[in-house]
Design a protein around this motif. Structure first.
Motif, PDB file in Angstrom:
ATOM      1  N   ARG A  57       0.959  -1.100  -0.012  1.00  0.00           N
ATOM      2  CA  ARG A  57      -0.108  -0.023  -0.039  1.00  0.00           C
ATOM      3  C   ARG A  57       0.832   1.403  -0.216  1.00  0.00           C
ATOM      4  O   ARG A  57       1.765   1.319   0.621  1.00  0.00           O
ATOM      5  N   LEU A  58       0.553   2.205  -0.739  1.00  0.00           N
ATOM      6  CA  LEU A  58       1.063   3.441  -0.915  1.00  0.00           C
ATOM      7  C   LEU A  58       0.164   4.442  -0.048  1.00  0.00           C
ATOM      8  O   LEU A  58      -0.971   4.447  -0.232  1.00  0.00           O
ATOM      9  N   ALA A  59       0.948   5.381   0.488  1.00  0.00           N
ATOM     10  CA  ALA A  59       0.185   6.665   1.258  1.00  0.00           C
ATOM     11  C   ALA A  59      -0.787   6.018   2.360  1.00  0.00           C
ATOM     12  O   ALA A  59      -1.786   6.484   2.509  1.00  0.00           O
ATOM     13  N   LYS A  60      -0.600   4.884   2.898  1.00  0.00           N
ATOM     14  CA  LYS A  60      -1.205   4.135   3.715  1.00  0.00           C
ATOM     15  C   LYS A  60      -2.642   3.576   3.357  1.00  0.00           C
ATOM     16  O   LYS A  60      -3.150   2.646   3.963  1.00  0.00           O
ATOM     17  N   ILE A  61      -3.522   3.984   2.306  1.00  0.00           N
ATOM     18  CA  ILE A  61      -4.553   3.524   2.103  1.00  0.00           C
ATOM     19  C   ILE A  61      -4.601   3.190   0.517  1.00  0.00           C
ATOM     20  O   ILE A  61      -5.754   2.462   0.023  1.00  0.00           O
ATOM     21  N   ILE A  62      -3.670   3.384  -0.452  1.00  0.00           N
ATOM     22  CA  ILE A  62      -3.819   3.031  -1.906  1.00  0.00           C
ATOM     23  C   ILE A  62      -2.887   1.652  -2.032  1.00  0.00           C
ATOM     24  O   ILE A  62      -2.085   1.488  -1.828  1.00  0.00           O
ATOM     25  N   THR A  63      -3.865   0.780  -2.605  1.00  0.00           N
ATOM     26  CA  THR A  63      -3.433  -0.671  -2.524  1.00  0.00           C
ATOM     27  C   THR A  63      -2.635  -0.653  -4.062  1.00  0.00           C
ATOM     28  O   THR A  63      -3.234  -0.351  -4.992  1.00  0.00           O
ATOM     29  N   LEU A  64      -1.304  -0.949  -3.983  1.00  0.00           N
ATOM     30  CA  LEU A  64      -0.494  -1.151  -5.442  1.00  0.00           C
ATOM     31  C   LEU A  64      -0.495  -2.420  -5.666  1.00  0.00           C
ATOM     32  O   LEU A  64      -0.614  -2.615  -6.847  1.00  0.00           O
TER      33      LEU A  64
END
Length: 278
Positions: free
Chosen positions: A139-146
């Motif tokens: 996850r990027l920026a704590k909430i965006i699932t990469l």
């Protein structure tokens, strides 16, 4: 125009504040799971003995003696911690990560938390293998699932990773889900089986019993886009240190053996690991 820049400044400030907040969905999931697993893990009251290792291949027996495990308490689980270790996300990008993992003994289970950043933005990962199911979530920026990688190849890769690390938490090496076979004085084969999945690999030792490496063909290299590639995989173990009377490997590295050449994708900078038993 000044309104635009004012709004932009507010957004940037809000993002900075959000990134610095202690809350993290990934860390929360990891900590909650580890809290449950460590509380539920059975406690062992006995110690390692010669009787425990008498049926193991000769080089594996030597390993237990060389490291000083005989007479020491058996562990229920292990915590291993790395800081600022090199992790190769692709051939063109290597990042520094903090990596904390737990390996459990009663059942082959392994959970790891990755903390890092990409372009100054927090990046977190959660590697999980429990109840026969493996996954790797980033996850990027704590909430965006990469990425969220799952499937049969991931299940097997996670299981063979537990096998590769079984001698670091050696009570796992004595469990019924691992079967050992003698090859020669410095090599042993092991097969791990659980939840209908099996994987195997070769352990290499020196003549004194110092464990040097593990190699398997039962892992599939998966990139951040989910593309899979078959390749042999090795764990390299070195730089043993005394920890309360037990010799533990201080440097652990992971390598993909591609046709075009080897790729050290974990710990190329040879950061030391802290290993704790519970």
């Amino acid at each position: 125009m000044w309104i635009f820049f004012s709004v932009l400044l507010v957004i940037v400030a809000a993002l900075v504040i959000f990134f610095k907040l202690p809350f993290s969905k990934t860390k929360s999931e990891f900590n909650n799971l580890i809290g449950y697993k460590t509380t539920a893990a059975p406690k062992y009251s006995d110690v390692f003995t010669e009787e425990d290792i008498k049926d193991l291949p000769s080089p594996v027996q030597k390993y237990f003696r060389y490291c000083g495990y005989l007479g020491k308490p058996k562990m229920s689980y292990m915590k291993a911690t790395f800081s600022d270790v090199d992790f190769k996300m692709s051939e063109s990008r290597t990042v520094k990560i903090d990596y904390t993992q737990y390996n459990f003994v009663e059942k082959p289970e392994r959970f790891a938390l990755i903390s890092s950043s990409l372009f100054g933005i927090p990046f977190e990962g959660f590697d999980s293998y429990g109840d026969g199911t493996g996954s790797m979530v980033g996850r990027l920026a704590k909430i965006i699932t990469l990425f969220d990688q799952r499937g049969k190849s991931m299940d097997k890769a996670c299981l063979v990773t537990i096998l590769a690390e079984s001698l670091i938490v050696p009570n796992a090496a004595l469990q019924d889900y691992i079967i050992w076979e003698t090859i020669d004085d410095t090599h042993a084969r092991a097969v791990i089986s659980y939840y209908g999945i099996s994987a195997d690999g070769i352990f290499t030792f020196d003549e004194n019993g110092k464990w040097l490496s593990f190699k398997t063909s039962d892992r599939v290299a998966t990139d951040m886009n989910g593309n899979e590639r078959q390749a042999e995989w090795s764990a390299i173990i070195s730089d043993y240190k005394d920890n309360n009377g037990i010799l533990q490997p201080a440097v652990l590295q992971s390598i993909w053996h591609y046709p075009e050449g080897d790729s050290i994708y974990f710990n190329e900078n040879k950061v030391g690991v802290s290993i704790e038993y519970y």
